[in-house]
Scaffold this motif. Structure first.
Motif, PDB file in Angstrom:
ATOM      1  N   GLU A 107      -3.663  -3.924  -6.075  1.00  0.00           N
ATOM      2  CA  GLU A 107      -2.899  -4.392  -4.907  1.00  0.00           C
ATOM      3  C   GLU A 107      -3.514  -5.665  -4.379  1.00  0.00           C
ATOM      4  O   GLU A 107      -4.676  -5.698  -3.980  1.00  0.00           O
ATOM      5  CB  GLU A 107      -2.873  -3.347  -3.779  1.00  0.00           C
TER       6      GLU A 107
ATOM      7  N   ASP B 210      -7.004  -1.070   3.091  1.00  0.00           N
ATOM      8  CA  ASP B 210      -6.044  -0.436   2.189  1.00  0.00           C
ATOM      9  C   ASP B 210      -6.675   0.709   1.410  1.00  0.00           C
ATOM     10  O   ASP B 210      -6.069   1.767   1.217  1.00  0.00           O
ATOM     11  CB  ASP B 210      -5.471  -1.459   1.210  1.00  0.00           C
TER      12      ASP B 210
ATOM     13  N   THR C  50       0.837  -1.200   0.000  1.00  0.00           N
ATOM     14  CA  THR C  50       0.000   0.000   0.000  1.00  0.00           C
ATOM     15  C   THR C  50       0.877   1.257   0.000  1.00  0.00           C
ATOM     16  O   THR C  50       0.578   2.235  -0.697  1.00  0.00           O
ATOM     17  CB  THR C  50      -0.940   0.009   1.214  1.00  0.00           C
TER      18      THR C  50
END
Ligand code: GTP
Ligand code: MG
Lengths: 225, 237
Positions: free
Chosen positions: B136, B81, B53
């Motif tokens: 991510e 996140d 992150t």
């Protein structure tokens, strides 16, 4: 049209089918949080309830969509869509069904290319897409119904293993015990498949509806539904 | 009336459906093609807490004014996140999506990429002309890797605090990611990690593939990684 084979049904009903189902618990996550499922016995009760309510509805709509496509009557998709909306009072569950429908549609475009994927529109309900997938795979409405009701219980069972650490063998033994019930649900769905969509089953599961609405507001959740 | 599927060879031009919205077509090789006018998708994977992150935030800061950028997060706990990126004002809300992974972060980036494809397509629909999409992954173990049907490139982020043995252990992220980032070099002394060992092992595992040593606390813009992303943006392979 391909001839019906068991291999085609196994492919469609396999939990490894990459169509997004692995991230959904079928209402199990909020039910666990509310104390409704905590062991193998309560899981079995939960799954029986699910098979005979939302599972039965999904099976009937999958069978009807399969029959419609096999008969060349894709105009029925829109009617089935509206009828399923009417049977899904929870907005969260409606959104989930359409999300899973779109994901299965996306996967099927590559797995079994066919014009029906375009005809289903941009956010079809999952059972309708599953029925179409069965038809495109050369399967019958009864196979579509069985795949739908199997999906309705196998997803939450796997989620229970992940969330509660339940013994995977004992959990699969529950699924094995449910077999005759799933067969009955699928047989009933198949009998109604060619009838009027308005007459398809509408068995409600208010606790699942409420659980889905609560779950959608959680800040922290592991499953999408 | 149903068509035999075998008669439907896929042709991107005459495909079986209308295109009211853009969505990518996986070609027969299962590799996401780079298409003119469509964004570059980069997956960012790696173990829990390695700095994924923080790297995404750094890339947003470094590249946000140059290219139209969006992020999909796959945190185990859904929005953690995504919230970080929003809270820190790195990206506005409409450029961040969070995907739930049902306790299986690796499944969502590798075996069943449906939910991530969905999130990416929604971003592409709502942000026409988006040029760079970062995905991510939720923090996972060393065996996780991104599907070639989901992203064009992948960056694997490990950190020195996880031990200098990590590159030697290998796994598909370490050995095959298009870029390996070894983060938190500022902590090397404190955890007794030997960077030269990590460098040697990474070379042995990766052959010609690049590795970058980084400290996001010392280089909050992740300059060398941003430069690598720019070079990816400038080619169409
Ligand atoms: N000392 C130091 N800390 C760092 C560095 N990069 C990130 N961190 C810190 O490491 C912690 C984890 O960073 P994240 O970016 O959240 O890691 P992540 O890989 O996204 O973690 P998960 O998503 O939970 O798997 C945070 O407290 C960061 O501030 C670095 O280069 N040096
Ligand atoms: Mg993170």
């Amino acid at each position: 049209m391909a001839a019906e084979t068991l291999a085609a049904l196994l492919l469609l009903a396999d939990g490894r089918l990459p169509a997004g189902g692995h991230a959904h618990s079928g209402g199990l996550e909020p039910t666990v949080a509310a104390g409704g499922v905590h062991d193998i016995a309560s899981l079995e009760e939960f799954l029986r309830g699910r098979a005979t309510t939302s599972g039965a509805v999904a099976a009937a709509f999958a069978a009807a969509a399969c029959a419609a496509l096999t008969a060349g009557d894709t105009g029925r998709f829109a009617v089935l869509d509206a009828e399923l909306d009417a049977r899904t009072p929870s907005p969260a569950l409606r959104a989930t069904s359409r999300k899973l429908g779109r994901q299965l549609q996306r996967a099927m475009r590559a797995i079994r290319p066919h014009p029906c994927w375009a005809e289903l529109g941009s956010r079809p309900h999952h059972p309708v897409v599953l029925g179409a997938a069965a038809a495109v795979s050369g399967l019958s409405p009864s196979a579509a119904a069985l795949a739908a009701v199997h999906d309705a219980v196998a997803g939450p069972a796997t989620a229970a293993v992940r969330l509660l650490g339940l013994d995977p063998f004992a959990t699969h033994a529950v699924l094995a015990r449910l077999g005759p019930l799933l067969d009955d649900v699928a047989a009933d769905a198949t009998r109604r498949a060619a009838g009027s969509p308005a007459d398809l089953p509408a068995s409600a599961a208010p606790l699942l509806d409420l659980a889905a609405e609560r779950h959608a507001t959680w800040e922290v959740r592991l499953f999408a539904s | 009336m149903l068509h035999d599927q075998n008669t439907h060879d896929r042709d991107p031009e005459t495909d079986d459906h209308e295109h009211p919205h853009p969505h990518p077509h996986t070609d027969t090789a299962g590799v996401l093609p780079r298409t003119p006018g469509r964004g570059l998708r980069i997956g960012i994977g790696g173990p829990v807490g390695s700095g994924k992150t923080a790297l995404v935030a750094a890339l947003c800061r470094a590249l946000g004014s140059e290219v139209s950028l969006a992020v999909v997060t796959n945190d185990i706990y859904t929005t953690e996140d995504a919230d970080f990126l929003l809270r820190n004002g790195v990206l506005p809300e409409q450029r961040v999506r969070a995907v739930e992974t049902g306790c299986c972060p690796h499944t969502a980036i590798r075996d069943d990429i449906s939910a991530n494809l969905e999130a990416l397509e929604e971003l592409e629909e709502s942000l026409p002309g988006v040029e760079l999409l970062l995905v991510e992954s939720g923090g996972d173990n060393l065996t996780a890797t991104f599907s070639r049907g989901l992203v064009h490139r992948q960056i694997y982020v490990v950190d020195v605090a996880g031990g200098d043995k990590v590159p030697r252990k290998g796994g598909p992220g370490v050995t095959r990611a298009d870029l390996l980032v070894i983060n938190k070099t500022d902590l090397a002394d404190r955890v007794g990690a030997d960077l030269s060992v990590m460098d040697r092992d990474a070379r042995a595992q990766r052959g010609q593939l690049p590795t970058i040593f980084l400290s996001l606390t010392e280089d909050p813009g992740a300059a060398p990684v941003a430069a690598w992303v720019r070079s990816c943006l400038s080619t169409m392979d």
